[in-house]
Design a protein around this motif. Structure first.
Motif, PDB file in Angstrom:
ATOM      1  N   SER A   1      10.393  -8.260  10.092  1.00 57.73           N
ATOM      2  CA  SER A   1      10.232  -8.474  11.536  1.00 57.73           C
ATOM      3  C   SER A   1      11.224  -7.756  12.420  1.00 57.73           C
ATOM      4  CB  SER A   1       9.919  -9.673  12.202  1.00 57.73           C
ATOM      5  OG  SER A   1      11.001 -10.562  11.778  1.00 57.73           O
ATOM      6  N   HIS A   2      12.587  -7.518  11.756  1.00 55.80           N
ATOM      7  CA  HIS A   2      13.684  -6.836  12.428  1.00 55.80           C
ATOM      8  C   HIS A   2      13.585  -5.234  12.280  1.00 55.80           C
ATOM      9  CE1 HIS A   2      15.580 -10.601  13.260  1.00 55.80           C
ATOM     10  NE2 HIS A   2      15.328 -11.146  11.826  1.00 55.80           N
ATOM     11  N   PHE A   3      12.500  -4.872  11.654  1.00 56.42           N
ATOM     12  CA  PHE A   3      12.430  -3.270  11.326  1.00 56.42           C
ATOM     13  C   PHE A   3      10.970  -2.754  11.844  1.00 56.42           C
ATOM     14  CE2 PHE A   3      15.491  -5.136   8.331  1.00 56.42           C
ATOM     15  CZ  PHE A   3      16.662  -4.243   8.850  1.00 56.42           C
ATOM     16  N   ASP A   4      11.057  -1.648  12.352  1.00 55.26           N
ATOM     17  CA  ASP A   4       9.758  -0.882  12.699  1.00 55.26           C
ATOM     18  C   ASP A   4       9.259  -0.189  11.461  1.00 55.26           C
ATOM     19  OD1 ASP A   4       9.825  -1.835  15.272  1.00 55.26           O
ATOM     20  OD2 ASP A   4      11.131   0.000  16.017  1.00 55.26           O
ATOM     21  N   ILE A   5       9.860   0.118  10.723  1.00 52.77           N
ATOM     22  CA  ILE A   5       9.632   0.979   9.480  1.00 52.77           C
ATOM     23  C   ILE A   5       9.520  -0.066   8.100  1.00 52.77           C
ATOM     24  CG2 ILE A   5      10.342   2.853   8.106  1.00 52.77           C
ATOM     25  CD1 ILE A   5      12.025   3.797  10.174  1.00 52.77           C
ATOM     26  N   PRO A   6       8.646   0.086   7.467  1.00 53.69           N
ATOM     27  CA  PRO A   6       8.120  -0.924   6.301  1.00 53.69           C
ATOM     28  C   PRO A   6       9.295  -0.611   5.357  1.00 53.69           C
ATOM     29  CG  PRO A   6       6.307   0.362   6.784  1.00 53.69           C
ATOM     30  CD  PRO A   6       7.265   1.119   7.541  1.00 53.69           C
ATOM     31  N   LEU A   7       9.579  -1.893   4.786  1.00 57.66           N
ATOM     32  CA  LEU A   7      10.606  -1.890   3.796  1.00 57.66           C
ATOM     33  C   LEU A   7      10.058  -1.980   2.441  1.00 57.66           C
ATOM     34  CD1 LEU A   7      13.021  -4.775   5.305  1.00 57.66           C
ATOM     35  CD2 LEU A   7      13.417  -2.254   5.258  1.00 57.66           C
ATOM     36  N   THR A   8       8.800  -2.657   2.251  1.00 62.53           N
ATOM     37  CA  THR A   8       8.254  -2.486   0.982  1.00 62.53           C
ATOM     38  C   THR A   8       6.542  -1.954   1.261  1.00 62.53           C
ATOM     39  OG1 THR A   8       7.449  -4.692   1.600  1.00 62.53           O
ATOM     40  CG2 THR A   8       9.394  -4.624   0.390  1.00 62.53           C
ATOM     41  N   GLU A   9       6.044  -1.986   0.043  1.00 62.57           N
ATOM     42  CA  GLU A   9       4.518  -1.305   0.197  1.00 62.57           C
ATOM     43  C   GLU A   9       3.897  -2.198  -1.049  1.00 62.57           C
ATOM     44  OE1 GLU A   9       1.800   2.670   0.093  1.00 62.57           O
ATOM     45  OE2 GLU A   9       4.083   2.723  -0.536  1.00 62.57           O
ATOM     46  N   ALA A  10       3.057  -2.757  -0.880  1.00 64.00           N
ATOM     47  CA  ALA A  10       2.078  -3.615  -1.882  1.00 64.00           C
ATOM     48  C   ALA A  10       0.772  -2.694  -2.227  1.00 64.00           C
ATOM     49  CB  ALA A  10       1.573  -4.924  -1.317  1.00 64.00           C
ATOM     50  N   ILE A  11       0.764  -2.428  -3.734  1.00 62.31           N
ATOM     51  CA  ILE A  11      -0.219  -1.529  -4.051  1.00 62.31           C
ATOM     52  C   ILE A  11      -0.997  -2.327  -5.244  1.00 62.31           C
ATOM     53  CG2 ILE A  11      -1.219   0.479  -5.465  1.00 62.31           C
ATOM     54  CD1 ILE A  11       0.950   2.028  -4.100  1.00 62.31           C
ATOM     55  N   GLY A  12      -2.068  -2.955  -5.076  1.00 59.16           N
ATOM     56  CA  GLY A  12      -2.628  -3.987  -5.939  1.00 59.16           C
ATOM     57  C   GLY A  12      -1.908  -5.315  -5.829  1.00 59.16           C
TER      58      GLY A  12
ATOM     59  N   THR B   1       9.955   0.875  -0.264  1.00 60.25           N
ATOM     60  CA  THR B   1       9.841   2.139   0.272  1.00 60.25           C
ATOM     61  C   THR B   1      11.363   2.934   0.480  1.00 60.25           C
ATOM     62  OG1 THR B   1      10.638   1.412   2.554  1.00 60.25           O
ATOM     63  CG2 THR B   1       8.251   1.308   1.919  1.00 60.25           C
ATOM     64  N   ASP B   2      11.346   4.176   0.613  1.00 62.26           N
ATOM     65  CA  ASP B   2      12.521   4.774   0.804  1.00 62.26           C
ATOM     66  C   ASP B   2      13.851   4.145   1.735  1.00 62.26           C
ATOM     67  OD1 ASP B   2      12.009   6.699  -1.224  1.00 62.26           O
ATOM     68  OD2 ASP B   2      11.170   8.360   0.022  1.00 62.26           O
ATOM     69  N   PHE B   3      12.998   3.693   2.945  1.00 70.15           N
ATOM     70  CA  PHE B   3      13.696   3.307   3.888  1.00 70.15           C
ATOM     71  C   PHE B   3      14.427   2.028   3.450  1.00 70.15           C
ATOM     72  CE2 PHE B   3      13.937   0.288   7.613  1.00 70.15           C
ATOM     73  CZ  PHE B   3      15.043   0.887   8.261  1.00 70.15           C
ATOM     74  N   GLY B   4      13.316   1.139   2.507  1.00 72.77           N
ATOM     75  CA  GLY B   4      13.719  -0.172   2.189  1.00 72.77           C
ATOM     76  C   GLY B   4      14.912   0.077   0.971  1.00 72.77           C
ATOM     77  N   LYS B   5      15.061   1.147   0.309  1.00 72.75           N
ATOM     78  CA  LYS B   5      15.970   1.386  -0.776  1.00 72.75           C
ATOM     79  C   LYS B   5      17.391   1.528  -0.071  1.00 72.75           C
ATOM     80  CE  LYS B   5      13.049   3.319  -4.007  1.00 72.75           C
ATOM     81  NZ  LYS B   5      12.539   4.655  -4.850  1.00 72.75           N
ATOM     82  N   GLU B   6      17.440   2.148   1.268  1.00 69.63           N
ATOM     83  CA  GLU B   6      18.609   2.375   2.002  1.00 69.63           C
ATOM     84  C   GLU B   6      19.086   1.052   2.647  1.00 69.63           C
ATOM     85  OE1 GLU B   6      18.710   5.361   4.519  1.00 69.63           O
ATOM     86  OE2 GLU B   6      17.825   6.923   3.571  1.00 69.63           O
TER      87      GLU B   6
END
Length: 306
Positions: A43-54, A60-65
Motif C-alpha cells: 500500500s506504500h507503493f504505486d507500482i506493484p511489487l508482486t504479480e500472481a499468476i495462477g 516484479t522488476d520494481f519489487g526486486k529492487e
C-alpha cells in the motif's frame, strides 16, 4: 512512508522464496499474517511489487529492487544491534550453520542454551540435504555443518555430538517374528529418501553390503514425508531413530527387528580444517565441548532405550 522493519523482513523473505507459504514457515508466522503484512507493505507503493499468476507469486522488476534495498536496510539494522551489544561487552555476531534435514531433530537442543546465554548472537541455520550442506561448507558460507555421514574427500575437523541409529520402521498393523532380512525385504515395499540424502546413502549401503534383494516402492524428499507414508501403510523404510520419538511413543510406528540393524553412525559438527573461527563461532565451539555430553544425556535420554 511508514512501513516497518517487520514488513521489510516479510517482503524480503517472500521475494527470496517466491512463496507466501514458504515465507510463513521460515518466519514462523501464519500465511494470513504474511499476506496481510505484504498487502500493507504494498500500500506504500504505486507500482506493484508482486504479480500472481495462477497460484504462484512472482516478484516484479520494481519489487526486486525494493527487495535489494530491504536486504541492505535489514543488514544495517542488525549491525546497529550488534554494535550496541558489543559496546555493552556482549558476544555479538552471526552463527551460521548448515544442517542435513534429519538434523533438525538434533541441532536445536545443542543451540538453545548458548543462544539464551548470548541473546545478541544471531542464528542463521539452513536445513537442507547433505549435498547442499557440504557445498555450503566448502564454499565457506557457513561456520559449521551438522552431518551423520562424514564427507570422504574433504579436509575437515569435527566434534562428535550424538550417536545416530537407523532401524527398519513400519506401521504397527503387522507383526514380524523371526524372518530373515532377505525374506523381510523381499516382500516389503521400501521407501527411499532422495539421492544426495545421508539416510539414503546409509540405507543403500546396508542393502548392497548384505546383498539383500528389495522392492523399491517410492522416493520421497524428506523424513517427515517418509514418516507420513509409513503411518499410512504405504511401505517401510530404514530411518534414523532421532526423528521417531512421538510416533514410537504413540504406537503409530514400530521398529522391525532385522539382523544387522541398527546401523550406527554419528551426528558430528564439522568445519573446514584450518578455518579461522569468528569470535561467535569460537565461543559456540567452546560451549559445545564443555556441554555436549550433558545435553545429550538430558535431552536424548529416551534414545538409550532402543
Amino acid at each position: 512512508m511508514n512501513y516497518t522493519l517487520n514488513q521489510l523482513q516479510i517482503f524480503l523473505k517472500v521475494a527470496q522464496s517466491q512463496s507466501i507459504t514458504k515465507a510463513a514457515e521460515e518466519l514462523h508466522l501464519t500465511q494470513p499474517a504474511v499476506s496481510i503484512q505484504l498487502k500493507n507493505f504494498q500500500s506504500h507503493f504505486d507500482i506493484p511489487l508482486t504479480e500472481a499468476i495462477g497460484r504462484k507469486i512472482y516478484i516484479t522488476d520494481f519489487g526486486k529492487e525494493i527487495a535489494e534495498a530491504a536486504a541492505a536496510i535489514i543488514e544495517q539494522a542488525y549491525a546497529i544491534n550488534h554494535k550496541t551489544a558489543a559496546f555493552r561487552g556482549e558476544l555479538t555476531g552471526k552463527l551460521k550453520i548448515a544442517v542435513v534435514s534429519t538434523g533438525k531433530y538434533v541441532m536445536p537442543y545443542f543451540l538453545a542454551d548458548f543462544l539464551r546465554q548470548n541473546p545478541a548472537v544471531e542464528l542463521v541455520m539452513d536445513v537442507t540435504n547433505k549435498r547442499e550442506v557440504i557445498r555450503s561448507l566448502e564454499a565457506n558460507e557457513v561456520d559449521f555443518s551438522l552431518v551423520s555421514v562424514l564427507p570422504p574427500k574433504l579436509a575437515i575437523e569435527k566434534l562428535d555430538l550424538l550417536n545416530n541409529k537407523l532401524y527398519l520402521v513400519g506401521h504397527t498393523a503387522r507383526q514380524f517374528h523371526g524372518q530373515t532380512p532377505a525374506a523381510i525385504f523381499r516382500e516389503l515395499p521400501l521407501i527411499f529418501r532422495e539421492a544426495g540424502s545421508g539416510t539414503r546413502q546409509t540405507m543403500t549401503e546396508f542393502l548392497d553390503r548384505n546383498e539383500i534383494p528389495h522392492i523399491k516402492k517410492m522416493e520421497l524428499t524428506s523424513n517427515e514425508a517418509v514418516k507420513q507414508a509409513l503411518i499410512a501403510e504405504m511401505g517401510y523404510s530404514i530411518m534414523p531413530l532421532i526423528g521417531l520419538k512421538n510416533e514410537l511413543f504413540n504406537n503409530d510406528l514400530q521398529i522391525i527387528p532385522v539382523k544387522g540393524l541398527p546401523i550406527t553412525t554419528m551426528w558430528s559438527l564439522i568445519w573446514m580444517k584450518g578455518k579461522k573461527h569468528s569470535p561467535v563461532a569460537a565461543a559456540y565451539l567452546a560451549h559445545l565441548e564443555a556441554k555436549k555430553d550433558e545435553i545429550a544425556s538430558d535431552k536424548f535420554g529416551w534414545y538409550d532405550g532402543y
